[in-house]
Design a protein around this motif. Structure first.
Motif, PDB file in Angstrom:
ATOM      1  N   ASN A   1       0.874  -1.185   0.000  1.00 18.23           N
ATOM      2  CA  ASN A   1       0.000   0.000   0.000  1.00 18.23           C
ATOM      3  C   ASN A   1       0.903   1.224   0.000  1.00 18.23           C
ATOM      4  O   ASN A   1       2.042   1.169   0.456  1.00 18.23           O
ATOM      5  CB  ASN A   1      -0.922   0.001   1.229  1.00 18.23           C
ATOM      6  CG  ASN A   1      -2.080   0.977   1.089  1.00 18.23           C
ATOM      7  OD1 ASN A   1      -2.251   1.613   0.024  1.00 18.23           O
ATOM      8  ND2 ASN A   1      -2.876   1.114   2.128  1.00 18.23           N
TER       9      ASN A   1
ATOM     10  N   ALA B   1      -1.323   8.713   7.794  1.00 10.47           N
ATOM     11  CA  ALA B   1      -1.167   7.291   8.136  1.00 10.47           C
ATOM     12  C   ALA B   1      -1.322   6.444   6.886  1.00 10.47           C
ATOM     13  O   ALA B   1      -2.038   6.797   5.943  1.00 10.47           O
ATOM     14  CB  ALA B   1      -2.207   6.873   9.169  1.00 10.47           C
ATOM     15  N   LEU B   2      -0.643   5.339   6.912  1.00 13.01           N
ATOM     16  CA  LEU B   2      -0.770   4.312   5.886  1.00 13.01           C
ATOM     17  C   LEU B   2      -1.122   3.036   6.617  1.00 13.01           C
ATOM     18  O   LEU B   2      -0.491   2.689   7.611  1.00 13.01           O
ATOM     19  CB  LEU B   2       0.587   4.143   5.181  1.00 13.01           C
ATOM     20  CG  LEU B   2       0.697   3.001   4.180  1.00 13.01           C
ATOM     21  CD1 LEU B   2      -0.145   3.298   2.951  1.00 13.01           C
ATOM     22  CD2 LEU B   2       2.162   2.802   3.792  1.00 13.01           C
ATOM     23  N   SER B   3      -2.144   2.362   6.161  1.00  8.33           N
ATOM     24  CA  SER B   3      -2.471   1.096   6.814  1.00  8.33           C
ATOM     25  C   SER B   3      -2.543  -0.008   5.777  1.00  8.33           C
ATOM     26  O   SER B   3      -2.651   0.231   4.586  1.00  8.33           O
ATOM     27  CB  SER B   3      -3.801   1.216   7.563  1.00  8.33           C
ATOM     28  OG  SER B   3      -4.803   1.644   6.679  1.00  8.33           O
ATOM     29  N   ALA B   4      -2.439  -1.234   6.248  1.00  3.56           N
ATOM     30  CA  ALA B   4      -2.557  -2.376   5.339  1.00  3.56           C
ATOM     31  C   ALA B   4      -3.012  -3.584   6.151  1.00  3.56           C
ATOM     32  O   ALA B   4      -2.858  -3.606   7.382  1.00  3.56           O
ATOM     33  CB  ALA B   4      -1.244  -2.683   4.639  1.00  3.56           C
TER      34      ALA B   4
HETATM   35  C1  LIG Z   1      -3.968   2.123   2.275  1.00  4.22           C
HETATM   36  O1  LIG Z   1      -3.753   3.101   3.284  1.00  4.22           O
HETATM   37  C2  LIG Z   1      -4.788   4.058   3.337  1.00  4.22           C
HETATM   38  C3  LIG Z   1      -4.370   5.120   4.327  1.00  4.22           C
HETATM   39  O2  LIG Z   1      -4.252   4.580   5.612  1.00  4.22           O
HETATM   40  C4  LIG Z   1      -6.083   3.395   3.727  1.00  4.22           C
HETATM   41  O3  LIG Z   1      -7.135   4.346   3.743  1.00  4.22           O
HETATM   42  C5  LIG Z   1      -6.398   2.302   2.741  1.00  4.22           C
HETATM   43  O4  LIG Z   1      -7.529   1.586   3.172  1.00  4.22           O
HETATM   44  C6  LIG Z   1      -5.225   1.353   2.645  1.00  4.22           C
HETATM   45  N1  LIG Z   1      -5.494   0.354   1.618  1.00  4.22           N
HETATM   46  C7  LIG Z   1      -5.427  -0.929   1.854  1.00  4.22           C
HETATM   47  C8  LIG Z   1      -5.656  -1.813   0.666  1.00  4.22           C
HETATM   48  O5  LIG Z   1      -5.205  -1.377   2.971  1.00  4.22           O
END
Ligand SMILES: *[C@@H]1O[C@H](CO)[C@@H](O)[C@H](O)[C@H]1NC(C)=O
Ligand SMILES: *[C@@H]1O[C@H](CO)[C@@H](O)[C@H](O)[C@H]1NC(C)=O
Ligand SMILES: *[C@@H]1O[C@H](CO)[C@@H](O)[C@H](O)[C@H]1NC(C)=O
Ligand SMILES: *[C@@H]1O[C@H](CO)[C@@H](O)[C@H](O)[C@H]1NC(C)=O
Length: 431
Positions: A405, A428-431
């Motif tokens: 991500n 923030a970046l989440s996965a």
């Molecule tokens: C990628 O990170 C964004 C920001 O945190 C988040 O909104 C999004 O759901 C994430 N995508 C996945 C596939 O986890």
């Protein structure tokens, strides 16, 4: 690391104190001054957000007995009672100088002293302050005795800010009468204009002298209001200060400074900006600068603090923050803050990964870092601003050579500015 709080747990285990608080409480400092436009629903929303990350209550920073604040506190109590959320007062003895007398403070405490949502320490109403040393000991003794005459006992936990230096511990204790619990620490960053990380000297000196203790934890220190215009070294404060609280100080109460002090252009808010709150001059520093992702960090450390064990990380999170203008930038308006050259021109990224992975941060074509982070651990990385202007940071999580991500920061880093602003944007970046 196991946090030992045996003395307290043993007291509870023996059942001697019916209503003693548990040993690890987390409050957030709430500026009631900013609640002018608040309805009960606004309070309920903030309370729900705070509860969702494990915050037990708000310390209500109330600046004046006249005007709207006492009315808004009625709404705060109604919302807190519906949510099972705790409140205590933090009388602000500075914002409106001379606003409070011993009698008006006692009267405000008395209003909600018997609410089940008033936070009790050792069966007494916890009362805090911001400053108040200039009022003198007699002033506070009068508050206590006025209330005592009405059958209300308080624990006094002021933040007597002029006693910040650890060497002043004994002076403070001999100047002010001890009222069960006296916790002077509201020292959440370096405020001595030294370009170094904060230490726990003050926290430990007062904890050693008083036993019960409260430690303030803050994400960032920048303020630009009237004669105050400064930024302190706080680049990674939001990570290491929690670790100090958990590992080194182990206080009874952590107070997050602050929930919502955005309307006086202070950068240490972790709550969402309520669009109904009048920002006036603060709009230049606050608009579009979202700090919600700092709550992801808080949630982790609150759990750690309360349980004494590092929480399992079940979702990949990378929380990152950066200022939007290089520190040497000349802006067309405002005044360059004192210590403008303390913060590093960099993106700070805190990896909180469930499994091992690589966090990459790119700013333009010329600034690239990669950091391999282990699952279950918090790793802080730093990526310096490039010489290219007008770039937006990109943060990616990579595993097995593939990007899992990625995301961009919410604002561009630019030398074009109409106002000096050292309030960081948080993403923030989440996965
Ligand atoms: C990628 O990170 C964004 C920001 O945190 C988040 O909104 C999004 O759901 C994430 N995508 C996945 C596939 O986890
Ligand atoms: C709790 O209150 C009792 C009675 O005033 C006092 O003796 C005791 O020291 C207090 N304990 C703490 C932990 O403050
Ligand atoms: C202050 O310290 C930070 C972090 O060590 C550093 O990036 C910055 O350049 C320093 N500023 C000054 C003026 O020394
Ligand atoms: C990166 O460099 C290429 C080639 O010099 C250029 O075309 C592109 O605009 C640059 N990208 C950024 C974000 O500066």
């Amino acid at each position: 690391m196991v946090v030992s709080r045996l003395p307290f747990f043993s007291v509870v285990a023996f059942g001697q104190l019916a209503n003693v608080v548990s040993a690890a409480n987390v409050f957030a400092h709430f500026m009631v001054q900013n609640s002018y436009s608040y309805s009960q629903d606004d309070w309920a929303n903030d309370i729900a957000t705070a509860q969702s990350i494990g915050i037990d209550g708000f310390a209500l920073n109330v600046a004046s007995p006249s005007g709207y604040e006492p009315d808004r506190i009625e709404n705060a109590y109604a919302a807190a009672e519906a949510a099972g959320f705790k409140l205590f007062y933090s009388f602000d003895m500075v914002s409106v100088s001379g606003a409070w007398s011993s009698d008006t403070i006692a009267a405000q405490i008395e209003k909600h002293a018997t609410s089940s949502n008033t936070f009790l320490w050792n069966d007494t109403v916890l009362v805090s302050t911001y400053a108040g040393q200039d009022n003198g000991n007699d002033f506070w003794v009068a508050v206590k005795s006025t209330l005592s005459d009405q059958g209300i006992d308080i624990s006094f936990a002021p933040a007597l800010t002029s006693y910040r230096d650890p060497s002043l511990t004994e002076t403070m204790l001999s100047t002010f009468t001890r009222m069960t619990f006296q916790s002077p620490t509201f020292f959440f960053c370096r405020l001595d204009d030294v370009n170094e990380t904060l230490t726990v000297g003050t926290d430990l000196a007062y904890k050693s002298a008083i036993k019960e203790s409260r430690t303030a934890v803050s994400p960032w220190q920048f303020k630009d209001i009237s004669d105050q215009n400064w930024v302190e070294q706080s680049d990674t404060l939001w990570n290491y200060r929690w670790q100090q609280a958990i590992n080194d100080v182990q206080p009874d109460i952590v107070e997050i400074v602050t929930w919502n002090d955005y309307a006086e252009s202070s950068a240490h808010y972790i709550g969402d900006i309520n669009p109904n709150v009048a920002l006036y001059d603060a709009a230049a520093h606050i608009t579009g600068i979202d700090h919600a992702a700092w709550r992801i960090v808080a949630q982790y450390y609150i759990s750690y603090f309360k349980t004494g064990a590092a929480p399992a990380i079940t979702e990949d999170q990378v929380v990152f923050w950066y200022r939007i203008h290089p520190r040497d930038t000349t802006c067309s308006g405002g005044t360059q803050p004192r210590m403008y050259d303390f913060p590093a021109d960099a993106v700070f990224a805190l990896a909180m990964l469930a499994e091992d992975g690589t966090v990459a941060v790119d700013i333009g074509n010329t600034s690239h870092t990669e950091c391999t982070a282990s699952g279950g651990q918090l790793i802080m990385g730093i990526t310096y601003f490039p010489s290219e202007d007008n770039q937006t940071p990109a943060v990616s999580l990579i595993r097995n050579g593939a990007t899992v991500n990625s995301t961009n920061g919410q604002q561009v880093i630019t030398t074009s500015c109409s106002y000096y602003n050292f309030n960081p944007v948080v993403g923030a970046l989440s996965a």
